[in-house]
Design a protein around this motif. Sequence first.
Motif, PDB file in Angstrom:
ATOM      1  N   GLN A   1       6.522   6.518 -28.355  1.00 24.60           N
ATOM      2  CA  GLN A   1       6.049   8.216 -28.149  1.00 24.60           C
ATOM      3  C   GLN A   1       5.412   9.084 -26.941  1.00 24.60           C
ATOM      4  N   ASN A   2       4.303   8.130 -25.906  1.00 28.44           N
ATOM      5  CA  ASN A   2       4.059   8.819 -24.934  1.00 28.44           C
ATOM      6  C   ASN A   2       4.496   9.218 -23.752  1.00 28.44           C
ATOM      7  N   THR A   3       5.963   8.259 -23.591  1.00 25.05           N
ATOM      8  CA  THR A   3       5.809   8.227 -22.542  1.00 25.05           C
ATOM      9  C   THR A   3       6.980   9.082 -21.447  1.00 25.05           C
ATOM     10  N   ASP A   4       6.007   8.997 -20.281  1.00 21.12           N
ATOM     11  CA  ASP A   4       6.760   9.910 -19.400  1.00 21.12           C
ATOM     12  C   ASP A   4       8.258   9.771 -19.033  1.00 21.12           C
ATOM     13  N   ILE A   5       8.811  10.522 -19.769  1.00 19.01           N
ATOM     14  CA  ILE A   5      10.834  10.300 -19.905  1.00 19.01           C
ATOM     15  C   ILE A   5      10.890  10.693 -17.802  1.00 19.01           C
ATOM     16  N   ARG A   6      10.176  11.648 -17.688  1.00 20.25           N
ATOM     17  CA  ARG A   6      10.575  12.105 -15.725  1.00 20.25           C
ATOM     18  C   ARG A   6      10.236  11.007 -15.171  1.00 20.25           C
ATOM     19  N   LYS A   7       9.122   9.873 -15.636  1.00 23.62           N
ATOM     20  CA  LYS A   7       8.775   8.768 -14.621  1.00 23.62           C
ATOM     21  C   LYS A   7       9.505   7.565 -14.645  1.00 23.62           C
ATOM     22  N   VAL A   8      10.253   7.599 -15.825  1.00 23.13           N
ATOM     23  CA  VAL A   8      11.809   6.727 -16.568  1.00 23.13           C
ATOM     24  C   VAL A   8      12.588   6.975 -15.332  1.00 23.13           C
ATOM     25  N   LEU A   9      13.059   8.057 -15.761  1.00 24.05           N
ATOM     26  CA  LEU A   9      14.381   8.859 -14.943  1.00 24.05           C
ATOM     27  C   LEU A   9      13.858   8.638 -13.082  1.00 24.05           C
ATOM     28  N   ASN A  10      12.920   8.729 -12.846  1.00 25.50           N
ATOM     29  CA  ASN A  10      12.506   8.400 -11.395  1.00 25.50           C
ATOM     30  C   ASN A  10      12.392   7.177 -11.001  1.00 25.50           C
ATOM     31  N   GLU A  11      12.006   6.095 -12.398  1.00 30.84           N
ATOM     32  CA  GLU A  11      12.152   4.584 -12.267  1.00 30.84           C
ATOM     33  C   GLU A  11      13.475   4.568 -12.023  1.00 30.84           C
TER      34      GLU A  11
ATOM     35  N   SER B   1      10.753  -6.459  -6.246  1.00 33.01           N
ATOM     36  CA  SER B   1       9.476  -7.738  -6.816  1.00 33.01           C
ATOM     37  C   SER B   1       8.506  -6.068  -7.364  1.00 33.01           C
ATOM     38  N   PHE B   2       8.649  -5.036  -6.527  1.00 34.64           N
ATOM     39  CA  PHE B   2       7.926  -4.458  -6.723  1.00 34.64           C
ATOM     40  C   PHE B   2       8.838  -2.959  -8.221  1.00 34.64           C
ATOM     41  N   LEU B   3      10.003  -3.067  -8.274  1.00 31.92           N
ATOM     42  CA  LEU B   3      11.009  -1.955  -8.743  1.00 31.92           C
ATOM     43  C   LEU B   3      11.477  -2.870 -10.442  1.00 31.92           C
ATOM     44  N   GLN B   4      10.819  -4.365 -10.352  1.00 38.71           N
ATOM     45  CA  GLN B   4      10.448  -5.048 -11.442  1.00 38.71           C
ATOM     46  C   GLN B   4       9.839  -5.117 -12.357  1.00 38.71           C
ATOM     47  N   MET B   5       8.442  -4.968 -12.048  1.00 38.80           N
ATOM     48  CA  MET B   5       7.127  -4.445 -12.216  1.00 38.80           C
ATOM     49  C   MET B   5       7.535  -2.900 -12.262  1.00 38.80           C
ATOM     50  N   SER B   6       7.928  -2.629 -12.002  1.00 42.41           N
ATOM     51  CA  SER B   6       8.039  -0.453 -12.178  1.00 42.41           C
ATOM     52  C   SER B   6       8.203  -0.033 -13.637  1.00 42.41           C
TER      53      SER B   6
ATOM     54  N   LYS C   1       0.869  -1.381   0.382  1.00 40.14           N
ATOM     55  CA  LYS C   1       0.147  -0.253   0.131  1.00 40.14           C
ATOM     56  C   LYS C   1       0.802   1.154   0.002  1.00 40.14           C
ATOM     57  N   ALA C   2       2.346   1.268   0.804  1.00 36.93           N
ATOM     58  CA  ALA C   2       2.697   2.636   0.937  1.00 36.93           C
ATOM     59  C   ALA C   2       3.865   2.772  -0.368  1.00 36.93           C
ATOM     60  N   LEU C   3       4.093   1.366  -0.731  1.00 35.35           N
ATOM     61  CA  LEU C   3       4.747   1.542  -2.702  1.00 35.35           C
ATOM     62  C   LEU C   3       3.678   2.468  -3.398  1.00 35.35           C
ATOM     63  N   GLU C   4       2.630   1.494  -3.570  1.00 35.88           N
ATOM     64  CA  GLU C   4       1.362   1.988  -4.513  1.00 35.88           C
ATOM     65  C   GLU C   4       0.977   3.496  -3.666  1.00 35.88           C
ATOM     66  N   GLU C   5       0.553   3.694  -2.571  1.00 34.51           N
ATOM     67  CA  GLU C   5       0.066   5.268  -2.671  1.00 34.51           C
ATOM     68  C   GLU C   5       1.939   6.267  -3.028  1.00 34.51           C
ATOM     69  N   ALA C   6       2.745   5.607  -2.785  1.00 38.13           N
ATOM     70  CA  ALA C   6       4.140   7.031  -2.738  1.00 38.13           C
ATOM     71  C   ALA C   6       3.983   6.811  -4.835  1.00 38.13           C
ATOM     72  N   LYS C   7       3.569   6.074  -4.987  1.00 36.02           N
ATOM     73  CA  LYS C   7       4.295   6.196  -6.963  1.00 36.02           C
ATOM     74  C   LYS C   7       3.075   7.302  -7.090  1.00 36.02           C
TER      75      LYS C   7
ATOM     76  N   ALA D   1      22.416  -6.197 -11.313  1.00 36.84           N
ATOM     77  CA  ALA D   1      21.598  -7.628 -12.062  1.00 36.84           C
ATOM     78  C   ALA D   1      20.521  -7.159 -12.102  1.00 36.84           C
ATOM     79  N   LEU D   2      19.376  -7.089 -11.296  1.00 35.70           N
ATOM     80  CA  LEU D   2      18.327  -6.013 -11.793  1.00 35.70           C
ATOM     81  C   LEU D   2      18.334  -5.369 -12.850  1.00 35.70           C
ATOM     82  N   VAL D   3      18.883  -4.231 -13.212  1.00 40.63           N
ATOM     83  CA  VAL D   3      18.541  -3.359 -14.113  1.00 40.63           C
ATOM     84  C   VAL D   3      19.254  -4.223 -15.827  1.00 40.63           C
ATOM     85  N   PHE D   4      19.906  -5.143 -15.421  1.00 41.25           N
ATOM     86  CA  PHE D   4      20.634  -5.466 -16.742  1.00 41.25           C
ATOM     87  C   PHE D   4      19.650  -6.904 -17.182  1.00 41.25           C
TER      88      PHE D   4
END
Length: 881
Positions: A626-636, A614-619, A565-571, A647-650
């Motif tokens: 074309q409509n990807t929000d680059i700021r959200k990508v950079l936050n991830e 697991s949350f990071l992997q799903m996010s 719940k905390a992860l979803e709310e914060a995001k 290893a997770l990044v790769f």
Amino acid sequence: MEELRGKVVTNDELQQFRQKLAQYEEHQLNIFYEYFWEDLIYILETLDSLSILRELSFRHCNSVEHYVSIRKQRGASAFARMLLEDIRASGRDTTLGLWESLFALQNDHPHPNLLGILDELTQTGDFLEQNVILDIIGPDLSHDLKACRLQHKQTLLEKTQNLVEHRAPGLTTESLSFHISERYLDLIVVSSQHFRSRPQHELIATGGIHEHYLQRAQSNLERISPNRLFRWCHRKRRVPQTVLVSGVPGVGKTTLMQKFVYDWANGKLYQRFAFVFFFKFRDLNNDELSLAQMIIDEYPYLHNQLDIIFQNPAQLLFIFDGLDESKYQIDLKQMELCTNPCSMQTVGVIVSSLVRQTLLNGCSVLITSRPTRLATVETSIFHRVSEIMGFFPKEREKYFLHFFRDYTMAEKAFHYVRENGMLYTFCYIPSYCWIICTVLSMCFRDQKINSASTIEFFPKTVTQLFASFLSNILANHSQQRCIDKNFLISIGRMAENGVNSHTLSFTKDDLEAFSVDTSSHLVTSFVMESGKPPHVSYSFLHLTIQEFMAALVHYLDYSPERLQKALEEAKSYKDGRGEIFLRFISGLSDSSTRSLLKPYIGDLSAEASKHVISFLQMSIPTRRTQNTDIRKVLNEFARLTESRNKALVFSSIGSNKHFDFSEFYLAPLDCTVLAFILESCRQTEVLNLGACFIQTEGLERLVPTLHTVTDVRFTKNNLRNEDVQQIYSLLSHPYCRIQKLSLRNNGLTEESCANLATAINENKSLRELDLSKNKLAGDDFCQLLAVLSVPTCRIERLGLQEIKLTPEYAKSLLSLSVNTNLTHLNISSNFFGDAGYPHIKELILSHPSLKEIRVELNDFSEETEEDLKQLQTRRPDVVIS
């Protein structure tokens, strides 16, 4: 913005301006010159030096060459000060010449500070002398009021003359106190016309635009020094009475106010105000009180004179610090207002009435607040709105020296942070500097105790920094008694609730509701008290400590449902309030980071770590559209960087070989994050950073990992000659994979050619190079051309479009025939003309491997253009355009 465009100054207006200034006596001109001194320095540092020097030369004031040399050798600041000193020493005519030159420059250089001082000079010139004198000597007061003001100033001097530098437990048992004149460092304060609902966490957002303000936006940036807060406001066309100063937590709002009050009490600033009243919103916790009572509670000695003081509102300044820390929701646009300083009202009504001028009409009001609090405030009611941007780079380094009081150690600490982009980016915030210096001082101490300790154990991420900070607190307390884990859980839950609700200030009831034991020996290490009983409030030492504790609690007391719940709310928060929390919770998923706390609170939940991973992997966005929000990508990406999980990044991003951030502003912190992603992905094919506004600091962050990319595009980033040293480091890397490099449309000149030449000569991978739309013409260009012309040069495609080449360079280009790898050449949009055409013709006919050459827009005559067409028949294997 319309008000920043300046105006077209006509000869008649210049003549009128000249006549107006000529009517002032020399002593008046000297007063004006001194009054505007700091503004003039900033303007001369910012404007194009040749422009102002040409104007001065035109008026027979100064020689151009001498000062151009000074600026080049000693920098903008030394140039500005020396020029102004020389003009002052040259007398009246030269001083008038400077003012006329600045007036004429409005056309081409409508800098807001320039427009502001010219406006103030022309609009208030007849009264300016007396206003300056009033600010020096103050208003004429009765004998009793003079004695009362003297006592008031003495009280404020005692309250504001010392800066207290808190010391974390473990360093020393006491906080250190220094005289404010010794330790105060200048902060950047800029004009800010509106407060948007920020889509990012305010700390990240301000850090992101900080370098932007410093390096690029100076043409539209109005610097507001403390002595200008209540001076003529060009935008509002008036002397402001109500001023708003914004800034992120810890950036120095309270310290700036303390210095402001100290300078007034010391007689150095705004003596036009007979009395200054300084309040902190966090201390104003009464349900109802009157303005008179508010003043008497803080300054009881004013009781007998208060009625007389109120009779001259124009001589009064009220300062309210920390609007965001008020217990009450204050609506400055509310309809309920008061007129009587003795009537009982809420704090909100009193402050609103002062700002709206129904109470003590004519008084001045100065309010500070966090930016996020102001997103819901109607700021148009203020005459001046400004924002504190924090430290200049030089002030950051000074802070480290002040903290360590040992040059070698301060230099070592600053160098470490300067090399660590993740930490350095936030150093614009003074309180963040304090946390960093505190942690590094512990690391240095541990190095002395344990000689095996190395710099490898110094914090590398923001999460590690705060984990180290907390571990020091716990280490100090664990020497006395065991650490109460339940206390940390309780205060963590309260911290999380505060992050979610934008709460910085907590009451006794809040602490009881979250079972925070105020008698615990740990309390003062996390929160500080404000106010007087029964109106006491509590707040964390810094917002970021609150955010760290909010994240840590999920590792101390793991609940899958609560964590999810905390992860979803914060995001989900649109204003980014949960972003630092998410970065901390991601950072704590790293076992080595958690291990910093293990000696004091045991193992933190490994299950929570798996949950977060697991949350990071799903996010992680697996596919870009074309409509990807680059700021959200950079936050991830930033959360992944805090996790240090390569290893997770790769496994999640490694298959994405193409990253396109073009036309999105990348702050230095973004570049640090991107560097970690590139390092983790190992082999990226294309990285498009075109028009990303990457500056020196951002480039420094990226370069160590860019050698793993095949195609790097730096088009339109305003890179400068000094940045080419980084490009050299990149291309000369022994494992450089770069085959395509675009430096098109930057700020490079001939001075960059030597470094470029060396880099290309040492590189073994580069096949395509685009240097178009830079000003490369000059003697040093020949060095670059020589390297591009050797038989061993591997470059196949070369872009030299629009680099200011003239006819005399055409013959030099013939040497490119020796480079048999070159197949595509673009030399269009230069200035070869018919005089240079014979050599270009020879190059086309003689080059053995050329497949395409672009030569259009080179000032050729129709006859030459026709000859070019005929040339195509002689070299049908070469496309000529």
